[in-house]
Design a protein around this motif. Sequence first.
Motif, PDB file in Angstrom:
ATOM      1  N   SER A 151      52.859 -66.470 -54.056  1.00 53.05           N
ATOM      2  CA  SER A 151      53.886 -65.572 -54.578  1.00 53.05           C
ATOM      3  C   SER A 151      54.739 -64.999 -53.453  1.00 53.05           C
ATOM      4  CB  SER A 151      53.238 -64.443 -55.381  1.00 53.05           C
ATOM      5  OG  SER A 151      54.209 -63.519 -55.840  1.00 53.05           O
ATOM      6  N   HIS A 152      54.074 -64.486 -52.421  1.00 45.73           N
ATOM      7  CA  HIS A 152      54.815 -63.900 -51.297  1.00 45.73           C
ATOM      8  C   HIS A 152      55.564 -64.964 -50.497  1.00 45.73           C
ATOM      9  CE1 HIS A 152      53.488 -59.794 -51.746  1.00 45.73           C
ATOM     10  NE2 HIS A 152      52.214 -60.113 -51.645  1.00 45.73           N
ATOM     11  N   CYS A 153      54.973 -66.157 -50.374  1.00 39.27           N
ATOM     12  CA  CYS A 153      55.572 -67.251 -49.605  1.00 39.27           C
ATOM     13  C   CYS A 153      56.188 -68.251 -50.577  1.00 39.27           C
ATOM     14  CB  CYS A 153      54.516 -67.926 -48.724  1.00 39.27           C
ATOM     15  SG  CYS A 153      53.652 -66.803 -47.617  1.00 39.27           S
ATOM     16  N   HIS A 154      57.091 -67.752 -51.404  1.00 37.90           N
ATOM     17  CA  HIS A 154      57.624 -68.567 -52.496  1.00 37.90           C
ATOM     18  C   HIS A 154      58.492 -69.721 -51.985  1.00 37.90           C
ATOM     19  CE1 HIS A 154      58.423 -69.347 -56.656  1.00 37.90           C
ATOM     20  NE2 HIS A 154      59.724 -69.176 -56.539  1.00 37.90           N
ATOM     21  N   THR A 155      59.037 -69.567 -50.807  1.00 34.05           N
ATOM     22  CA  THR A 155      59.802 -70.656 -50.202  1.00 34.05           C
ATOM     23  C   THR A 155      58.951 -71.350 -49.146  1.00 34.05           C
ATOM     24  OG1 THR A 155      60.739 -69.132 -48.568  1.00 34.05           O
ATOM     25  CG2 THR A 155      61.997 -69.498 -50.586  1.00 34.05           C
ATOM     26  N   ARG A 156      59.311 -72.586 -48.822  1.00 36.60           N
ATOM     27  CA  ARG A 156      58.546 -73.360 -47.846  1.00 36.60           C
ATOM     28  C   ARG A 156      58.821 -72.863 -46.428  1.00 36.60           C
ATOM     29  NH1 ARG A 156      54.579 -76.494 -50.029  1.00 36.60           N
ATOM     30  NH2 ARG A 156      54.855 -78.117 -48.466  1.00 36.60           N
ATOM     31  N   ALA A 157      58.092 -73.457 -45.459  1.00 36.03           N
ATOM     32  CA  ALA A 157      58.246 -73.140 -44.033  1.00 36.03           C
ATOM     33  C   ALA A 157      57.896 -71.682 -43.746  1.00 36.03           C
ATOM     34  CB  ALA A 157      59.657 -73.468 -43.541  1.00 36.03           C
ATOM     35  N   SER A 158      56.836 -71.196 -44.421  1.00 34.93           N
ATOM     36  CA  SER A 158      56.377 -69.828 -44.208  1.00 34.93           C
ATOM     37  C   SER A 158      55.029 -69.824 -43.505  1.00 34.93           C
ATOM     38  CB  SER A 158      56.234 -69.099 -45.549  1.00 34.93           C
ATOM     39  OG  SER A 158      57.466 -68.958 -46.200  1.00 34.93           O
ATOM     40  N   GLU A 159      54.704 -68.698 -42.912  1.00 33.66           N
ATOM     41  CA  GLU A 159      53.367 -68.513 -42.360  1.00 33.66           C
ATOM     42  C   GLU A 159      52.920 -67.087 -42.600  1.00 33.66           C
ATOM     43  OE1 GLU A 159      53.254 -69.308 -38.186  1.00 33.66           O
ATOM     44  OE2 GLU A 159      54.001 -67.342 -37.619  1.00 33.66           O
ATOM     45  N   ILE A 160      51.607 -66.895 -42.550  1.00 37.07           N
ATOM     46  CA  ILE A 160      51.026 -65.570 -42.728  1.00 37.07           C
ATOM     47  C   ILE A 160      50.229 -65.197 -41.492  1.00 37.07           C
ATOM     48  CG2 ILE A 160      50.931 -65.844 -45.232  1.00 37.07           C
ATOM     49  CD1 ILE A 160      47.929 -66.386 -44.990  1.00 37.07           C
ATOM     50  N   VAL A 161      50.119 -63.913 -41.236  1.00 34.79           N
ATOM     51  CA  VAL A 161      49.272 -63.387 -40.172  1.00 34.79           C
ATOM     52  C   VAL A 161      47.992 -62.885 -40.820  1.00 34.79           C
ATOM     53  CG1 VAL A 161      49.032 -61.647 -38.368  1.00 34.79           C
ATOM     54  CG2 VAL A 161      51.249 -62.759 -38.733  1.00 34.79           C
ATOM     55  N   VAL A 162      46.847 -63.341 -40.299  1.00 33.76           N
ATOM     56  CA  VAL A 162      45.566 -63.040 -40.943  1.00 33.76           C
ATOM     57  C   VAL A 162      44.477 -62.966 -39.880  1.00 33.76           C
ATOM     58  CG1 VAL A 162      45.063 -65.483 -41.348  1.00 33.76           C
ATOM     59  CG2 VAL A 162      44.041 -63.766 -42.847  1.00 33.76           C
ATOM     60  N   GLY A 163      43.443 -62.198 -40.151  1.00 35.22           N
ATOM     61  CA  GLY A 163      42.327 -62.085 -39.219  1.00 35.22           C
ATOM     62  C   GLY A 163      41.548 -63.383 -39.106  1.00 35.22           C
ATOM     63  N   SER A 164      41.053 -63.675 -37.902  1.00 40.59           N
ATOM     64  CA  SER A 164      40.376 -64.956 -37.656  1.00 40.59           C
ATOM     65  C   SER A 164      39.022 -65.050 -38.354  1.00 40.59           C
ATOM     66  CB  SER A 164      40.195 -65.168 -36.151  1.00 40.59           C
ATOM     67  OG  SER A 164      39.365 -64.163 -35.598  1.00 40.59           O
ATOM     68  N   THR A 165      38.411 -63.909 -38.692  1.00 47.00           N
ATOM     69  CA  THR A 165      37.125 -63.944 -39.398  1.00 47.00           C
ATOM     70  C   THR A 165      37.273 -63.522 -40.861  1.00 47.00           C
ATOM     71  OG1 THR A 165      36.514 -61.674 -38.779  1.00 47.00           O
ATOM     72  CG2 THR A 165      35.876 -63.449 -37.270  1.00 47.00           C
ATOM     73  N   SER A 166      38.474 -63.528 -41.361  1.00 44.07           N
ATOM     74  CA  SER A 166      38.719 -63.107 -42.743  1.00 44.07           C
ATOM     75  C   SER A 166      38.262 -64.165 -43.734  1.00 44.07           C
ATOM     76  CB  SER A 166      40.211 -62.830 -42.950  1.00 44.07           C
ATOM     77  OG  SER A 166      40.956 -64.039 -42.834  1.00 44.07           O
ATOM     78  N   HIS A 167      38.076 -63.742 -44.961  1.00 42.99           N
ATOM     79  CA  HIS A 167      37.700 -64.661 -46.032  1.00 42.99           C
ATOM     80  C   HIS A 167      38.787 -65.701 -46.247  1.00 42.99           C
ATOM     81  CE1 HIS A 167      36.339 -65.995 -50.063  1.00 42.99           C
ATOM     82  NE2 HIS A 167      35.162 -65.519 -49.697  1.00 42.99           N
TER      83      HIS A 167
END
Length: 374
Positions: free
Chosen positions: A91-107
């Motif tokens: 939903s948040h990355c509705h368009t292509r060529a997106s990335e997210i920032v997330v913790g390395s030990t996250s689920h």
Amino acid sequence: PVCRRLIHRLGPTNKRRLCARSMSIDLRSDTVTLPTAEMLKTSMEASLGDDVMGEDKTVLELQEHMADLMGKEAALFVPTGTMANVAAILSHCHTRASEIVVGSTSHIALWEGGGAANLGGVHTRQIIEDEDARMDPNDILDNIFPDTDDHCAKTTLLCLENTQNMLGGVALPPSYMSEMGKLAKEHQIKSHIDGARIFNAAIAQDVSAKELCQDIDSISICFSKGLGAPVGSVLVGDSEFIRLAKRARKRLGGGMRQAGVIASMCLFAAQHNIDRLADDHRRAKMIASELQNAGFVLPRNGQVDTNIVYFGLPEDADISKEEFQLKLETEFQIQLTGGYSKGGELFRLVTHMGIDDEKTERATDGIVQLAKKF
């Protein structure tokens, strides 16, 4: 009466299995709980309709309740927590060529089959958290990229996890949550909380989940962990986010028909089982304290925030972790999971509504007694 009649009809083998289950202490996860009689009763009496067509009154009631509880515009019922997170990312990355920032030990990074990349074509930029499950704001800023550099995917979303499982059920405080939400807004990206255990975080810090997430754009919440429902999760956020998440849910195969059968139990869980999470926390802290006093190794110097305890064997214990786990189950009827971080040396146990004070004491005594044998 119904339960007694069913038990009476069981053969000897099944009766023994039922007895063994009642004696066992299952600390593998808070997902192992079974629905209560009251919860099952609500399922039998639920008003049903076709949820794909938006006509299941019980699902609509659950979604309205959760949106109001979290202070958001709308909500969406989905089968699982993993689907909730993937749908949120899509939903948040509705368009292509997106990335997210997330913790390395996250689920999201470790335990969801790489769904963001596999199903959404979304790159995950993973940041190492400290022992309190926090990503350094400067590390986040170093990994936010605008849509002006041809070399980089556009950063669209910042994801947090509260409570944070792999680092010990850590409850992220309201101040950090607010800081992260405001950081995201300042840099024109959205924020999402994997809040599978968000009510554990709220109860542990004596704040409402609404207050805890007031600066966050979207939250996924699981009903089948500490809240005790057999299945189901929900996404909350603004109306446009939920509209796009509903489209993503369909692509993920999560559209359900007469879903009120299970939504009713989730609603019951949300209305009756939040405050009792404090009992799970108290029992987890008691176990952690006793294990630390007995020489077991605990991360964060033994600090436990919620219902998850990680521990390693005492340094002088002459038994392998695999044998220890096996003997706990065969000799003491205690089940837990092992092979976690620190080179796979840690065990994990999780308290839940199926673990009362008596089972807590038995589990603690059994773990300590077994270690003393070696």
